[in-house]
Scaffold this motif. Sequence first.
Motif, PDB file in Angstrom:
ATOM      1  N   ALA A  87       0.737  -1.277   0.028  1.00 48.97           N
ATOM      2  CA  ALA A  87       0.147  -0.200  -0.116  1.00 48.97           C
ATOM      3  C   ALA A  87       1.140   1.089   0.119  1.00 48.97           C
ATOM      4  N   THR A  88       0.478   2.065  -0.832  1.00 45.24           N
ATOM      5  CA  THR A  88       1.364   3.468  -0.752  1.00 45.24           C
ATOM      6  C   THR A  88       0.207   4.655  -0.502  1.00 45.24           C
ATOM      7  N   ILE A  89       0.634   5.304   0.467  1.00 41.53           N
ATOM      8  CA  ILE A  89      -0.042   6.331   1.048  1.00 41.53           C
ATOM      9  C   ILE A  89       0.676   7.745   0.390  1.00 41.53           C
ATOM     10  N   GLU A  90      -0.358   8.554   0.093  1.00 43.22           N
ATOM     11  CA  GLU A  90      -0.027   9.880  -0.712  1.00 43.22           C
ATOM     12  C   GLU A  90      -1.243  10.768  -0.472  1.00 43.22           C
ATOM     13  N   GLY A  91      -0.693  12.002  -0.503  1.00 41.35           N
ATOM     14  CA  GLY A  91      -1.848  13.257  -0.621  1.00 41.35           C
ATOM     15  C   GLY A  91      -2.190  13.400   0.745  1.00 41.35           C
ATOM     16  N   VAL A  92      -1.453  13.004   2.041  1.00 44.74           N
ATOM     17  CA  VAL A  92      -2.110  13.091   3.179  1.00 44.74           C
ATOM     18  C   VAL A  92      -2.226  14.565   3.672  1.00 44.74           C
ATOM     19  N   ARG A  93      -3.438  15.043   3.821  1.00 48.43           N
ATOM     20  CA  ARG A  93      -3.761  16.520   4.276  1.00 48.43           C
ATOM     21  C   ARG A  93      -4.783  16.730   5.077  1.00 48.43           C
ATOM     22  N   THR A  94      -4.812  17.451   6.221  1.00 49.27           N
ATOM     23  CA  THR A  94      -5.838  17.935   7.016  1.00 49.27           C
ATOM     24  C   THR A  94      -6.104  19.436   6.882  1.00 49.27           C
ATOM     25  N   THR A  95      -7.362  19.876   7.171  1.00 48.13           N
ATOM     26  CA  THR A  95      -7.704  21.221   7.126  1.00 48.13           C
ATOM     27  C   THR A  95      -6.757  22.068   8.174  1.00 48.13           C
ATOM     28  N   SER A  96      -6.202  23.295   7.896  1.00 47.97           N
ATOM     29  CA  SER A  96      -5.175  23.981   8.663  1.00 47.97           C
ATOM     30  C   SER A  96      -5.676  24.359  10.026  1.00 47.97           C
ATOM     31  N   THR A  97      -7.034  24.275  10.177  1.00 51.03           N
ATOM     32  CA  THR A  97      -7.655  24.459  11.639  1.00 51.03           C
ATOM     33  C   THR A  97      -7.465  23.402  12.623  1.00 51.03           C
ATOM     34  N   GLU A  98      -7.501  22.031  11.726  1.00 49.17           N
ATOM     35  CA  GLU A  98      -7.422  20.986  12.727  1.00 49.17           C
ATOM     36  C   GLU A  98      -6.060  20.119  12.921  1.00 49.17           C
ATOM     37  N   TYR A 110      -5.666   4.795   9.762  1.00 52.96           N
ATOM     38  CA  TYR A 110      -7.006   4.158   8.873  1.00 52.96           C
ATOM     39  C   TYR A 110      -6.401   3.387   7.705  1.00 52.96           C
ATOM     40  N   ALA A 111      -5.182   4.081   6.945  1.00 52.56           N
ATOM     41  CA  ALA A 111      -4.769   3.573   5.817  1.00 52.56           C
ATOM     42  C   ALA A 111      -4.034   2.362   6.245  1.00 52.56           C
ATOM     43  N   ILE A 112      -3.414   2.083   7.369  1.00 50.53           N
ATOM     44  CA  ILE A 112      -2.667   1.086   7.610  1.00 50.53           C
ATOM     45  C   ILE A 112      -3.719   0.039   7.989  1.00 50.53           C
ATOM     46  N   GLN A 113      -4.543  -0.037   8.586  1.00 49.46           N
ATOM     47  CA  GLN A 113      -5.896  -0.840   8.873  1.00 49.46           C
ATOM     48  C   GLN A 113      -6.421  -1.352   7.453  1.00 49.46           C
ATOM     49  N   ARG A 114      -6.408  -0.375   6.561  1.00 46.41           N
ATOM     50  CA  ARG A 114      -6.935  -0.877   5.086  1.00 46.41           C
ATOM     51  C   ARG A 114      -6.164  -1.727   4.540  1.00 46.41           C
ATOM     52  N   ALA A 115      -4.761  -1.396   4.612  1.00 48.19           N
ATOM     53  CA  ALA A 115      -3.658  -2.111   4.025  1.00 48.19           C
ATOM     54  C   ALA A 115      -3.707  -3.636   4.617  1.00 48.19           C
ATOM     55  N   LYS A 116      -3.965  -3.701   5.921  1.00 54.73           N
ATOM     56  CA  LYS A 116      -3.821  -5.086   6.415  1.00 54.73           C
ATOM     57  C   LYS A 116      -5.062  -5.983   6.119  1.00 54.73           C
ATOM     58  N   GLU A 117      -6.284  -5.065   5.709  1.00 57.06           N
ATOM     59  CA  GLU A 117      -7.395  -5.636   5.486  1.00 57.06           C
ATOM     60  C   GLU A 117      -7.166  -6.213   4.108  1.00 57.06           C
ATOM     61  N   ARG A 118      -6.425  -5.424   3.217  1.00 62.53           N
ATOM     62  CA  ARG A 118      -6.206  -5.910   1.830  1.00 62.53           C
ATOM     63  C   ARG A 118      -5.090  -6.861   1.661  1.00 62.53           C
ATOM     64  N   GLY A 119      -4.343  -7.330   2.418  1.00 65.78           N
ATOM     65  CA  GLY A 119      -3.595  -8.285   2.779  1.00 65.78           C
ATOM     66  C   GLY A 119      -2.089  -7.868   2.320  1.00 65.78           C
ATOM     67  N   CYS A 120      -1.775  -6.465   2.383  1.00 68.01           N
ATOM     68  CA  CYS A 120      -0.520  -6.033   2.121  1.00 68.01           C
ATOM     69  C   CYS A 120       0.587  -6.305   3.106  1.00 68.01           C
ATOM     70  N   HIS A 121       1.918  -6.685   2.490  1.00 66.40           N
ATOM     71  CA  HIS A 121       2.740  -7.008   3.384  1.00 66.40           C
ATOM     72  C   HIS A 121       3.660  -5.872   3.872  1.00 66.40           C
ATOM     73  N   ILE A 122       3.382  -4.547   3.169  1.00 65.37           N
ATOM     74  CA  ILE A 122       4.097  -3.205   3.620  1.00 65.37           C
ATOM     75  C   ILE A 122       3.259  -2.242   3.091  1.00 65.37           C
ATOM     76  N   VAL A 123       3.449  -1.058   4.037  1.00 68.36           N
ATOM     77  CA  VAL A 123       2.991   0.220   3.554  1.00 68.36           C
ATOM     78  C   VAL A 123       4.017   1.110   3.583  1.00 68.36           C
ATOM     79  N   GLN A 124       3.819   2.032   2.322  1.00 67.59           N
ATOM     80  CA  GLN A 124       5.036   2.827   2.162  1.00 67.59           C
ATOM     81  C   GLN A 124       4.490   4.395   1.800  1.00 67.59           C
TER      82      GLN A 124
END
Length: 154
Positions: A87-98, A110-124
Motif C-alpha cells: 500500500a502506498t499512502i499519498e496526498g495526506v492533508r488535513t484542514t489547517s484549523t485541525e 486508518y490507511a494501515i488498517q485498510r492495508a492489513k485488510e487488503r493483505g498487504c505486506h508493507i505500507v510505504q
Amino acid sequence: MSIETLTFRQANEEDLDAIVYMLSDDKIGSKRERYEHPLPGAYVSAFHAIDADPNIELIVACDGDTVVGVQQVTFTPHITYQGGWRATIEGVRTTSTERGKGLGSQLIRYAIQRAKERGCHIVQLTTDKQRPDALRFYERLGFTASHEGLKLHL
C-alpha cells in the motif's frame, strides 16, 4: 473536532472542492495546485479515474458532514516479496484549523488498517524533503526512512 467522532469513508465527487482546498492550503501545495471556481477539469477527470480503480482508495476524514482530512491509498501487486501486495499512502492533508489535534495520526492508522485488510505486506509513503515536520510525524508512527526516493518530473 473530537478524534472519537471522526468517520472515514471513500470520497465522492462532491468532496473535491474540500480536497483540492486542503491540497493547496500550504506553502508547497499552493505552488502546484489550482484551487479556483470552478475547479479545473483535470481534478474531476482524476477523481473519476481514481474512483473507477478498485485498487485506489481516496479516503476522507469527516467531522460530522465536514471533510477535515484526505489521503489516497494505492494497493499494488508486486513480483517481489513473493508476489506480495503493498500500500502506498499519498496526498495526506488535513484542514489547517485541525492540524496538531491527532487527525493526521488517525488518517494514517486508518490507511494501515485498510492495508492489513487488503493483505498487504508493507505500507510505504514519501514526504517532500521540504517537510521535515512531516518526516518526524511519520517516524513517530513507526515508519523508517529505509530507502532513498527519486522523482523525475515530466
